[in-house]
Design a protein around this motif. Structure first.
Motif, PDB file in Angstrom:
ATOM      1  N   TRP A   1      67.789 -48.043  59.446  1.00 35.06           N
ATOM      2  CA  TRP A   1      66.757 -47.287  58.733  1.00 35.06           C
ATOM      3  C   TRP A   1      65.973 -46.480  59.762  1.00 35.06           C
ATOM      4  O   TRP A   1      65.623 -46.998  60.831  1.00 35.06           O
ATOM      5  CB  TRP A   1      65.819 -48.267  58.045  1.00 35.06           C
ATOM      6  CG  TRP A   1      65.138 -47.788  56.801  1.00 35.06           C
ATOM      7  CD1 TRP A   1      64.474 -46.621  56.615  1.00 35.06           C
ATOM      8  CD2 TRP A   1      65.050 -48.509  55.575  1.00 35.06           C
ATOM      9  NE1 TRP A   1      63.970 -46.562  55.342  1.00 35.06           N
ATOM     10  CE2 TRP A   1      64.321 -47.716  54.681  1.00 35.06           C
ATOM     11  CE3 TRP A   1      65.506 -49.743  55.142  1.00 35.06           C
ATOM     12  CZ2 TRP A   1      64.021 -48.111  53.385  1.00 35.06           C
ATOM     13  CZ3 TRP A   1      65.217 -50.146  53.860  1.00 35.06           C
ATOM     14  CH2 TRP A   1      64.490 -49.324  52.992  1.00 35.06           C
TER      15      TRP A   1
ATOM     16  N   THR B   1      60.487 -44.092  58.526  1.00 37.69           N
ATOM     17  CA  THR B   1      60.409 -44.464  57.106  1.00 37.69           C
ATOM     18  C   THR B   1      60.751 -45.936  56.853  1.00 37.69           C
ATOM     19  O   THR B   1      60.694 -46.391  55.720  1.00 37.69           O
ATOM     20  CB  THR B   1      61.368 -43.587  56.262  1.00 37.69           C
ATOM     21  OG1 THR B   1      62.704 -43.735  56.760  1.00 37.69           O
ATOM     22  CG2 THR B   1      60.945 -42.127  56.297  1.00 37.69           C
TER      23      THR B   1
ATOM     24  N   SER C   1      70.776 -39.899  49.009  1.00 39.43           N
ATOM     25  CA  SER C   1      70.184 -40.425  50.241  1.00 39.43           C
ATOM     26  C   SER C   1      70.352 -39.449  51.391  1.00 39.43           C
ATOM     27  O   SER C   1      71.405 -38.825  51.536  1.00 39.43           O
ATOM     28  CB  SER C   1      70.853 -41.748  50.634  1.00 39.43           C
ATOM     29  OG  SER C   1      70.653 -42.726  49.653  1.00 39.43           O
TER      30      SER C   1
ATOM     31  N   TYR D   1      69.528 -44.211  57.873  1.00 41.56           N
ATOM     32  CA  TYR D   1      69.027 -43.819  56.555  1.00 41.56           C
ATOM     33  C   TYR D   1      67.589 -43.345  56.708  1.00 41.56           C
ATOM     34  O   TYR D   1      66.787 -43.992  57.380  1.00 41.56           O
ATOM     35  CB  TYR D   1      69.096 -45.029  55.628  1.00 41.56           C
ATOM     36  CG  TYR D   1      68.392 -44.871  54.309  1.00 41.56           C
ATOM     37  CD1 TYR D   1      68.950 -44.108  53.285  1.00 41.56           C
ATOM     38  CD2 TYR D   1      67.173 -45.497  54.074  1.00 41.56           C
ATOM     39  CE1 TYR D   1      68.298 -43.976  52.063  1.00 41.56           C
ATOM     40  CE2 TYR D   1      66.527 -45.364  52.850  1.00 41.56           C
ATOM     41  CZ  TYR D   1      67.088 -44.611  51.837  1.00 41.56           C
ATOM     42  OH  TYR D   1      66.465 -44.495  50.642  1.00 41.56           O
TER      43      TYR D   1
ATOM     44  N   ASP E   1      65.676 -41.534  53.721  1.00 44.31           N
ATOM     45  CA  ASP E   1      65.000 -41.707  52.442  1.00 44.31           C
ATOM     46  C   ASP E   1      65.947 -41.276  51.336  1.00 44.31           C
ATOM     47  O   ASP E   1      66.985 -40.684  51.599  1.00 44.31           O
ATOM     48  CB  ASP E   1      63.733 -40.841  52.411  1.00 44.31           C
ATOM     49  CG  ASP E   1      62.683 -41.368  51.449  1.00 44.31           C
ATOM     50  OD1 ASP E   1      62.974 -42.299  50.681  1.00 44.31           O
ATOM     51  OD2 ASP E   1      61.563 -40.837  51.470  1.00 44.31           O
TER      52      ASP E   1
ATOM     53  N   GLU F   1      66.223 -39.783  47.021  1.00 47.94           N
ATOM     54  CA  GLU F   1      65.547 -39.213  45.843  1.00 47.94           C
ATOM     55  C   GLU F   1      66.408 -39.458  44.625  1.00 47.94           C
ATOM     56  O   GLU F   1      67.611 -39.602  44.723  1.00 47.94           O
ATOM     57  CB  GLU F   1      65.299 -37.712  46.017  1.00 47.94           C
ATOM     58  CG  GLU F   1      66.540 -36.923  46.335  1.00 47.94           C
ATOM     59  CD  GLU F   1      66.250 -35.464  46.613  1.00 47.94           C
ATOM     60  OE1 GLU F   1      66.937 -34.627  46.008  1.00 47.94           O
ATOM     61  OE2 GLU F   1      65.368 -35.160  47.419  1.00 47.94           O
TER      62      GLU F   1
END
Length: 126
Positions: free
Chosen positions: A53, A57, A110, A122, A124, A126
């Motif tokens: 990640w 974020t 993603s 990764y 974020d 939507e």
């Protein structure tokens, strides 16, 4: 687990699909990372999910040990960029899951970026 098919839906065995990524190999594409992250949710590999990640974020914790979600399947709809020579990419997917007695589908686009050291992460969705 290593003898069976990978839970990411690739049709490959876990030992040659997401298993090596969970063991430390870097993903070559953002789709490969997306698949390995889905498998990590199935297996509740919190450390792997946090490692893959983006630091900007990434949450502090995911608390997967208390999560009762049962992941049922992943379908990749498309990948935009995110190949070995790219710095950014997107994966559109649907993941079905059961929570309690209800079945749901998570649909997301993603965003992934390649960090300067060459590792996909990764950002974020939507």
């Amino acid at each position: 687990m290593s003898a069976g098919l990978c839970m990411c839906g690739s049709g490959k065995k876990y030992a040659v699909c997401c298993g090596p990524l969970h063991a430390g190999r870097n993903a070559r594409t953002c789709e490969q990372l997306m698949r390995s992250r889905y498998s990590a949710y199935v297996l509740r590999l919190e450390a792997y999910l946090l490692h893959t990640w983006h630091p900007a974020t990434r949450p502090a914790r995911l608390n997967l040990e208390n999560d009762q979600t049962r992941w049922l399947g992943l379908k990749i709809h498309s990948r935009e960029d995110g190949g070995p020579g790219d710095g950014v990419g997107w994966v559109s997917f649907s993941a079905s899951y059961r929570s309690g007695q209800d079945t749901h589908t998570l649909t997301e686009r993603s965003e992934f970026v390649r960090l300067p050291e060459g590792r996909w992460v990764y950002v974020d969705g939507e």
